[in-house]
Design an enzyme around this catalytic site. Structure first.
Site, PDB file in Angstrom:
ATOM      1  N   GLU A  38       0.730  -1.208   0.000  1.00  0.00           N
ATOM      2  CA  GLU A  38       0.031  -0.074  -0.001  1.00  0.00           C
ATOM      3  C   GLU A  38       0.828   1.285   0.107  1.00  0.00           C
ATOM      4  O   GLU A  38       1.677   1.464   0.797  1.00  0.00           O
ATOM      5  CB  GLU A  38      -0.932   0.173   1.147  1.00  0.00           C
ATOM      6  CG  GLU A  38      -1.758  -1.141   1.238  1.00  0.00           C
ATOM      7  CD  GLU A  38      -2.490  -1.682   2.576  1.00  0.00           C
ATOM      8  OE1 GLU A  38      -2.371  -0.969   3.619  1.00  0.00           O
ATOM      9  OE2 GLU A  38      -3.129  -2.899   2.473  1.00  0.00           O
ATOM     10  N   GLU A  69      -4.507  -6.488   2.934  1.00  0.00           N
ATOM     11  CA  GLU A  69      -3.299  -7.274   3.238  1.00  0.00           C
ATOM     12  C   GLU A  69      -3.300  -8.572   3.030  1.00  0.00           C
ATOM     13  O   GLU A  69      -2.130  -9.159   2.625  1.00  0.00           O
ATOM     14  CB  GLU A  69      -2.914  -6.925   4.959  1.00  0.00           C
ATOM     15  CG  GLU A  69      -2.604  -5.778   5.208  1.00  0.00           C
ATOM     16  CD  GLU A  69      -3.741  -4.427   5.151  1.00  0.00           C
ATOM     17  OE1 GLU A  69      -5.002  -5.100   5.099  1.00  0.00           O
ATOM     18  OE2 GLU A  69      -3.538  -3.500   5.087  1.00  0.00           O
ATOM     19  N   GLN A  91       2.078  -1.957   5.671  1.00  0.00           N
ATOM     20  CA  GLN A  91       2.347  -0.632   6.130  1.00  0.00           C
ATOM     21  C   GLN A  91       2.787  -0.474   7.750  1.00  0.00           C
ATOM     22  O   GLN A  91       3.562   0.564   7.876  1.00  0.00           O
ATOM     23  CB  GLN A  91       1.234   0.154   5.776  1.00  0.00           C
ATOM     24  CG  GLN A  91       1.342   1.744   5.764  1.00  0.00           C
ATOM     25  CD  GLN A  91       0.225   2.629   4.779  1.00  0.00           C
ATOM     26  OE1 GLN A  91      -0.831   2.683   5.443  1.00  0.00           O
ATOM     27  NE2 GLN A  91       0.396   2.652   3.479  1.00  0.00           N
ATOM     28  N   HIS A 138      -0.839   1.299  15.891  1.00  0.00           N
ATOM     29  CA  HIS A 138       0.364   1.689  14.955  1.00  0.00           C
ATOM     30  C   HIS A 138       1.711   1.447  15.858  1.00  0.00           C
ATOM     31  O   HIS A 138       2.857   1.800  15.351  1.00  0.00           O
ATOM     32  CB  HIS A 138       0.465   3.020  14.660  1.00  0.00           C
ATOM     33  CG  HIS A 138      -0.710   3.337  13.519  1.00  0.00           C
ATOM     34  ND1 HIS A 138      -1.839   3.124  13.905  1.00  0.00           N
ATOM     35  CD2 HIS A 138      -0.362   3.568  12.305  1.00  0.00           C
ATOM     36  CE1 HIS A 138      -2.670   3.842  12.655  1.00  0.00           C
ATOM     37  NE2 HIS A 138      -1.703   3.781  11.593  1.00  0.00           N
TER      38      HIS A 138
END
Ligand SMILES: Cc1ncc(C[n+]2csc(CCOP(=O)(O)OP(=O)(O)O)c2C)c(N)n1
Ligand SMILES: [Mg+2]
Lengths: 334, 369
Positions: A38, A69, A91, A138
């Site tokens: 991505e 994914e 990512q 994240h």
């Protein structure tokens, strides 16, 4: 194998630039190597790890995929089996999970299930880890999921030099490699990186500091606060040996055992949640192979057993130099 | 005839780019229209301030919504009291309309766990960062409402154009179609998934047409026209609840709201790397706020004075929310362990004690230096 000219020169690169340089080097040398994921193309990756590759190698080798994914990794399985060497980027490691089925059920097992007829030489790259005030999902460090899976290798570099050398080894490896990049230190410092191709072997730890009082095992971004702690303690007369594992699957058992036999004491530092993390595995290796040398309990300095918090709390979550220092001192004074 | 019964490529519009009426108006009171205008202005202003907070280091990464106000505010206003909302991460405006306080949204992006706590009386699910995952939750909740016979309840789920590539999206729509769940899937097609354009995401001509494959209606609406968005969302919600005509039954709908993100994907993104300024300008001509403003002025619902009053009010409310969010103290370590399980296990007590020992010995500075 390489068609590149050798220059004998080095460049001063950040860790993320070393990722890019490793990709560039292997893509130049082998046209079967392709990058997919991505925003890896025109955008050059959200961390710029693939910057300039799309311009250099074009749409067919640097592929912006749809946002999926499982799609990325699942198609990479077919590509690898057909003869390409895909290097999918996920990512953030927190977004690997849609691909988890593909990774566990197929990437890790294609060789085994087809009795060697089909193989899966691919490198799944993903930035991992906390400390950058990132949004939810994240910042995780879930290398244990992949280390738990036979058929995969799991690499977690901590310097620009190792990053390029290990990435090249990973791309050339006949088996799939999960390549987890410490995004906290993507740009934290620079290091000398040869312009030419070179490899750093997968599965080999390295000693960052020699010492005789205690062995401190760590990897990835945690090498930084660990080194800080170790250097601080050196001034106080505690002589710690610091081992950067670099690969967490397979673990370098020999290096772990050899260092431990010398010191008889160990601290393991990682940012993954403590329970079920690699720290337990390292502890078990010591128990199995060097019990009679042991002079203190193995001390684990890990993340806590909680979902990775939003960033206002992450400084409490992540092991820091003070916590590591305390653990080392306790272990030495035991 | 229902506005949903049309070709998925036939864009529903009520206002043109200048705010002139070009379609049938929804059944909606003037007060609601003015409230929608007010909420859109508030969302825009909130967004501007949030981006600047991030720039000043007072907030972490933030996903801006500017350009997408009509889709959010129009659809959120269409919801009934018993309906639930399943957001992704960009719908600060819609969440506000449904009762999430602005300071709560700010707290979330400021990295406070408290920002994730939805008030008890608000039926909005927490922000979903992993793309498309919430679509399944929305289907499940709708399914449960239907199984429990709650005929007044429908579920509205937001997601982006990029999200339609994830497997979860397809599973959510498939289940919804098979089990006739009272679901409204609302795609905020803002043309980009970070740097990947809509055309690159799917070879389908429209996103709306994907509903056909799952056996229900898909409709494209001008997502920068708040009245058109309100209208299609209202009809889809009615179709999903007992308010629907008895012969048609409760059925899901996919709405594709065609719109544009004026700003960056998040404050960590630089859109100049992948898109032209010209494209942005083209879409800015469709800006929903001046559009609704000119409609309201034409109908005598707004004038200079009332607009100024709205601007002042909005500015004050956002300033208050920022002040309130910034006055919240840094959370204490125990917040790490809160709500992981219903009861805190022993190992959590031990781990908390480890942090507290370090704080007692060295002070908090060792964590935050
Ligand atoms: C499963 C997963 N993969 C990747 C990401 C990283 N990511 C965050 S937003 C985004 C693009 C989303 O695009 P779209 O669905 O169109 O929504 P938009 O952001 O445009 O509103 C990506 C790739 C993520 N959050 N979750
Ligand atoms: Mg989008």
């Amino acid at each position: 194998m390489s068609t590149q000219e050798t220059t004998g020169q080095t460049q001063s690169l950040t860790l993320v630039q070393a990722v890019r340089d490793g990709l560039y080097t292997e893509m130049s040398a082998d046209e079967d190597v392709i990058v997919m994921g991505e925003d890896v193309g025109k955008n050059g990756g959200v961390f710029r790890a693939t910057e300039g590759l799309w311009e250099q190698f074009g749409d067919d080798r640097v592929i912006d995929t749809p946002l999926a994914e499982s799609g990325i990794v699942g198609t990479a399985v077919g590509m690898a089996a057909y003869g390409l060497k895909p290097v999918p980027e996920i990512q953030f490691s927190g977004f690997m999970y849609p691909a988890f089925d593909q990774i566990v059920s197929h990437v890790a097992r294609l060789r085994n299930r087809s009795r060697g007829r089909f193989t899966c030489p691919m490198v799944i790259r993903a930035p991992y880890g906390g400390g950058i005030r990132a949004p939810e999902h994240h910042s995780e460090s879930k290398e244990a999921f992949y280390a738990h899976e036979a058929g995969l290798k799991v690499v977690m570099p901590s310097t620009p030099y190792d990053t390029k050398g290990l990435l090249i080894s990973a791309i050339r490896d006949p088996d799939p490699v999960i390549f987890l990049e410490p995004k906290l230190i993507y740009r934290a410092f620079r290091g000398d990186v040869p312009e030419d191709e070179y490899t750093v072997p997968i599965g080999e730890a390295t000693t960052r500091r020699e010492g005789s009082d205690v062995s401190v095992f760590t990897y990835g971004a945690m090498t930084r606060p660990t080194m800080e702690a170790v250097e601080e303690l050196a001034e106080e007369g505690i002589d710690a040996e610091m081992i950067d594992l670099r690969t967490v699957s397979p673990l370098d058992r020999e290096a772990i055992v050899e260092s431990f036999k010398k010191t008889g004491r160990a601290v393991v530092v990682n940012e993954a949640p403590k329970t079920g993390s690699l720290a337990g595995e390292i502890t078990a290796i010591i128990q199995e192979e060097a019990l009679l040398y042991q002079e203190a309990p193995v001390n684990r300095v890990s993340g806590f057993d909680v979902p990775y918090p939003l960033y206002a709390l992450e400084d409490y979550y992540l092991p820091n130099a003070a916590r590591i220092t305390k653990a080392i001192t306790e272990t030495v004074e035991f | 005839m229902s506005v949903l019964e049309r070709d998925p490529g036939d864009l529903v519009q009520v206002l043109d780019e200048d705010g002139a009426v070009v379609g049938e108006l929804p059944d909606i009171g003037d007060e609601t229209i003015v409230q929608m205008y007010r909420d859109m202005v508030l969302a825009r202003h909130f967004d501007k301030r949030a981006v600047s907070l991030q720039r000043q280091g007072r907030m972490g990464t933030y996903p801006p919504l500017s350009g997408q106000e009509a889709a959010q505010i129009g659809s959120a206003h269409a919801l009934g009291d018993d309906d639930w909302l399943f957001p992704s991460y960009r719908e600060h405006g819609a969440s506000f309309v449904r009762g999430i306080p602005l300071d709560q949204t700010l707290l979330y992006w400021m990295g406070h766990e408290a920002g994730n706590k939805v008030p008890d009386d608000v039926n909005v699910f927490p922000v979903a960062v992993p793309i498309a995952t919430q679509t399944l939750h929305a289907t499940g909740a709708a399914w449960a409402a239907s199984l429990k016979g709650d005929t007044d309840t429908a579920m509205l789920c937001y997601f982006g154009d990029g999200a339609t590539s994830e497997g979860d999206f397809h599973e959510a729509l498939n289940f919804a179609g098979v089990f006739d769940t009272p679901s409204v899937f609302f795609c905020n097609n803002n043309q980009w998934a970070i740097s990947v354009p809509r055309e690159h995401q799917t070879a389908s001509e429209t996103i709306a047409q994907k509903a056909t494959a799952y056996g229900f209606e898909g409709v494209q609406v001008d997502g920068m026209d708040p009245l058109a968005v309100y209208k299609v969302t209202r009809e889809a919600l009615e179709k999903a609840t007992a308010a629907a005509p008895p012969d048609s039954g409760r059925r899901p709908t996919l709405i594709e709201a065609v719109q544009y993100r004026f700003g960056a994907h998040t404050t960590a993104d630089d859109p100049s790397v992948y898109r032209d300024a010209e494209e942005v300008e083209r879409w800015q001509a469709k800006d929903p706020i001046p559009r609704l403003e000119s409609f309201c002025r034409d109908r005598g619902l707004l004038d200079d004075e009332s607009i100024e009053a709205i601007d002042t009010d909005v500015t004050d409310r956002v300033a208050e929310a920022i002040e309130s969010a910034e006055s919240v103290a840094r959370p204490l370590p125990e917040a790490l362990f809160e709500s992981v399980y219903e009861t805190m296990p022993d190992r959590h007590h031990d781990q908390l004690a480890e942090i507290e020992a370090l704080r007692a010995e060295h002070g908090d500075e060792v964590f935050f230096e």
